[in-house]
Design a protein around this motif. Structure first.
Motif, PDB file in Angstrom:
ATOM      1  N   LEU A  35     -16.742  21.411   9.396  1.00  0.00           N
ATOM      2  CA  LEU A  35     -16.500  20.558   7.959  1.00  0.00           C
ATOM      3  C   LEU A  35     -17.133  19.496   7.847  1.00  0.00           C
ATOM      4  CD1 LEU A  35     -14.074  21.272   6.057  1.00  0.00           C
ATOM      5  CD2 LEU A  35     -12.769  19.442   6.984  1.00  0.00           C
ATOM      6  N   LYS A  36     -17.650  18.678   8.975  1.00  0.00           N
ATOM      7  CA  LYS A  36     -18.458  17.370   8.654  1.00  0.00           C
ATOM      8  C   LYS A  36     -19.943  17.744   8.534  1.00  0.00           C
ATOM      9  CE  LYS A  36     -20.486  13.680  11.858  1.00  0.00           C
ATOM     10  NZ  LYS A  36     -20.280  13.122  13.112  1.00  0.00           N
ATOM     11  N   ASN A  38     -20.791  20.821   6.939  1.00  0.00           N
ATOM     12  CA  ASN A  38     -20.909  21.535   5.664  1.00  0.00           C
ATOM     13  C   ASN A  38     -20.841  20.693   4.267  1.00  0.00           C
ATOM     14  OD1 ASN A  38     -21.231  23.879   6.960  1.00  0.00           O
ATOM     15  ND2 ASN A  38     -19.176  24.483   6.932  1.00  0.00           N
ATOM     16  N   TYR A  39     -19.901  19.544   4.606  1.00  0.00           N
ATOM     17  CA  TYR A  39     -19.549  18.567   3.656  1.00  0.00           C
ATOM     18  C   TYR A  39     -20.633  17.294   3.488  1.00  0.00           C
ATOM     19  CZ  TYR A  39     -15.567  21.527   1.674  1.00  0.00           C
ATOM     20  OH  TYR A  39     -14.864  22.432   1.245  1.00  0.00           O
ATOM     21  N   ARG A  40     -21.150  17.257   4.584  1.00  0.00           N
ATOM     22  CA  ARG A  40     -22.126  16.085   4.990  1.00  0.00           C
ATOM     23  C   ARG A  40     -21.210  14.756   4.870  1.00  0.00           C
ATOM     24  NH1 ARG A  40     -27.339  17.581   0.996  1.00  0.00           N
ATOM     25  NH2 ARG A  40     -27.761  19.503   2.076  1.00  0.00           N
ATOM     26  N   TYR A  41     -19.971  14.687   5.685  1.00  0.00           N
ATOM     27  CA  TYR A  41     -19.262  13.532   5.803  1.00  0.00           C
ATOM     28  C   TYR A  41     -19.843  12.698   6.856  1.00  0.00           C
ATOM     29  CZ  TYR A  41     -15.775  15.659   2.823  1.00  0.00           C
ATOM     30  OH  TYR A  41     -14.707  16.291   2.029  1.00  0.00           O
ATOM     31  N   GLY A  62     -12.032  13.485   5.324  1.00  0.00           N
ATOM     32  CA  GLY A  62     -13.590  13.195   5.396  1.00  0.00           C
ATOM     33  C   GLY A  62     -13.841  11.771   4.918  1.00  0.00           C
ATOM     34  N   LYS A  72     -11.960  11.881   1.252  1.00  0.00           N
ATOM     35  CA  LYS A  72     -11.426  13.144   0.815  1.00  0.00           C
ATOM     36  C   LYS A  72     -10.416  13.576   1.718  1.00  0.00           C
ATOM     37  CE  LYS A  72     -14.334  13.158  -3.064  1.00  0.00           C
ATOM     38  NZ  LYS A  72     -13.884  12.879  -4.197  1.00  0.00           N
ATOM     39  N   LEU A  74      -8.452  16.978   2.966  1.00  0.00           N
ATOM     40  CA  LEU A  74      -8.494  18.497   2.796  1.00  0.00           C
ATOM     41  C   LEU A  74      -7.219  19.076   3.637  1.00  0.00           C
ATOM     42  CD1 LEU A  74     -11.544  17.671   3.692  1.00  0.00           C
ATOM     43  CD2 LEU A  74     -12.037  19.893   2.945  1.00  0.00           C
ATOM     44  N   TRP A  82     -10.321  25.534   5.069  1.00  0.00           N
ATOM     45  CA  TRP A  82      -9.954  24.204   4.703  1.00  0.00           C
ATOM     46  C   TRP A  82     -10.185  24.383   3.200  1.00  0.00           C
ATOM     47  CZ3 TRP A  82      -7.447  20.793   7.557  1.00  0.00           C
ATOM     48  CH2 TRP A  82      -7.478  20.989   9.153  1.00  0.00           C
ATOM     49  N   LEU A  84      -9.986  21.592  -0.302  1.00  0.00           N
ATOM     50  CA  LEU A  84      -9.849  20.275  -0.754  1.00  0.00           C
ATOM     51  C   LEU A  84      -8.751  19.917  -1.631  1.00  0.00           C
ATOM     52  CD1 LEU A  84     -13.544  19.447  -2.046  1.00  0.00           C
ATOM     53  CD2 LEU A  84     -12.142  18.189  -0.366  1.00  0.00           C
TER      54      LEU A  84
END
Length: 271
Positions: A35-36, A38-41, A62, A72, A74, A82, A84
């Motif tokens: 998740l980190k 893919n979403y660039r958190y 995130g 954000k 999720l 996950w 959003l």
């Protein structure tokens, strides 16, 4: 709590009776890392679990460059896939407070309908909200009212950006026993009302949040030392299930919520 220390952190807050299984921990450890990426958190945290009648909601958080503003949420049912959550605005909060009642069902598409009050016109439009929106509002309110960090764990830059303090080495054992040294990680409300002499003793780089000891009603936080006084645990009595931990003399800290998502409205009568 940070996804990188999830297995260790969950054991420190298991005193409330709620936890996740070994399979779920393994799934969370893997999926939150993806998740980190893919979403660039900047960071991904396991926020907690909201209990439902059919299924439980697992919540992740995130973080962006600003730890306070760039956030954000999720949710997932299996700790792998996950989705959003929509951002909670004032109108959504109002609709949920009027229409949603009782326990969570565990179905995001479940619809809550406002009950017509006595004296209302029959043709008045009924307010309808989905459980997904209710979940978004509940998570937002819990995080807004019950998130906790130790003093010095975060800093505010001259430009107003809130970031994790990389030089934070933890509170001392003596400081960890005082509620004054733990801060509410939300937009401050009491700080601006302090006297000038009180503000003079504060460091604006780290003392930009409200202290838990300033919260009203007084007594809504329970601070205890557990595991042979090796870890400080703070529990919210307003949102039962919100638990914060900090290991003194180390940077290890975090919080997790595991509950039914219902606010303890009887708290003022219990104090």
């Amino acid at each position: 709590m940070d996804s990188s220390t999830l297995r260790y952190s969950l054991d420190l807050v298991s005193g409330n009776g709620y936890t996740v299984s070994g399979e779920q921990r393994a799934a969370l450890h893997t999926s939150l890392q993806l998740l980190k990426k893919n979403y660039r958190y900047t960071r991904v945290l396991f926020w907690g679990k909201v209990l439902g009648l059919k299924q439980d909601y697992y919540i992740a958080q995130g973080k962006g460059e600003d730890e306070m503003k760039d956030t954000k949420f999720l949710y997932s049912f299996n700790c792998m896939e996950w989705h959003l959550l929509p951002p909670a605005d004032a109108r959504m909060v109002g609709d949920v407070s009027k229409a949603a009642r009782g326990r969570f069902v565990g179905d995001p598409s479940h619809e809550y309908v406002q009950s017509r009050l006595q004296g209302e016109e029959e043709d008045a439009p009924a307010i309808k909200v989905t459980e997904e929106k209710r979940l978004a509002v509940t998570v937002h309110l819990i995080d807004e009212e019950a998130s906790v960090v130790p003093r010095g764990a975060f800093t505010r830059t001259p430009h107003g950006r809130v970031q994790a303090n990389r030089s934070f080495e933890g509170l001392s054992h003596a400081d960890a026993e005082k509620l004054d040294n733990f801060l509410h990680f939300a937009k401050p409300k009491k700080l601006k009302k302090k006297f000038i002499l009180e503000l003079a003793d504060l460091d604006p780089a780290i003392d930009f949040l409200d202290s838990l000891s300033d919260h009203i009603p007084n007594g809504q936080w329970s601070l205890q030392l557990e595991n042979a006084s090796s870890v400080c645990v703070i529990r919210s009595l307003l949102w039962l299930g919100m638990t914060f931990y900090h290991v003194p003399m180390t940077p290890q800290h975090g919080y997790v919520y595991m509950g039914d998502g219902c606010k303890n409205l009887d708290l003022p009568f219990m104090l």
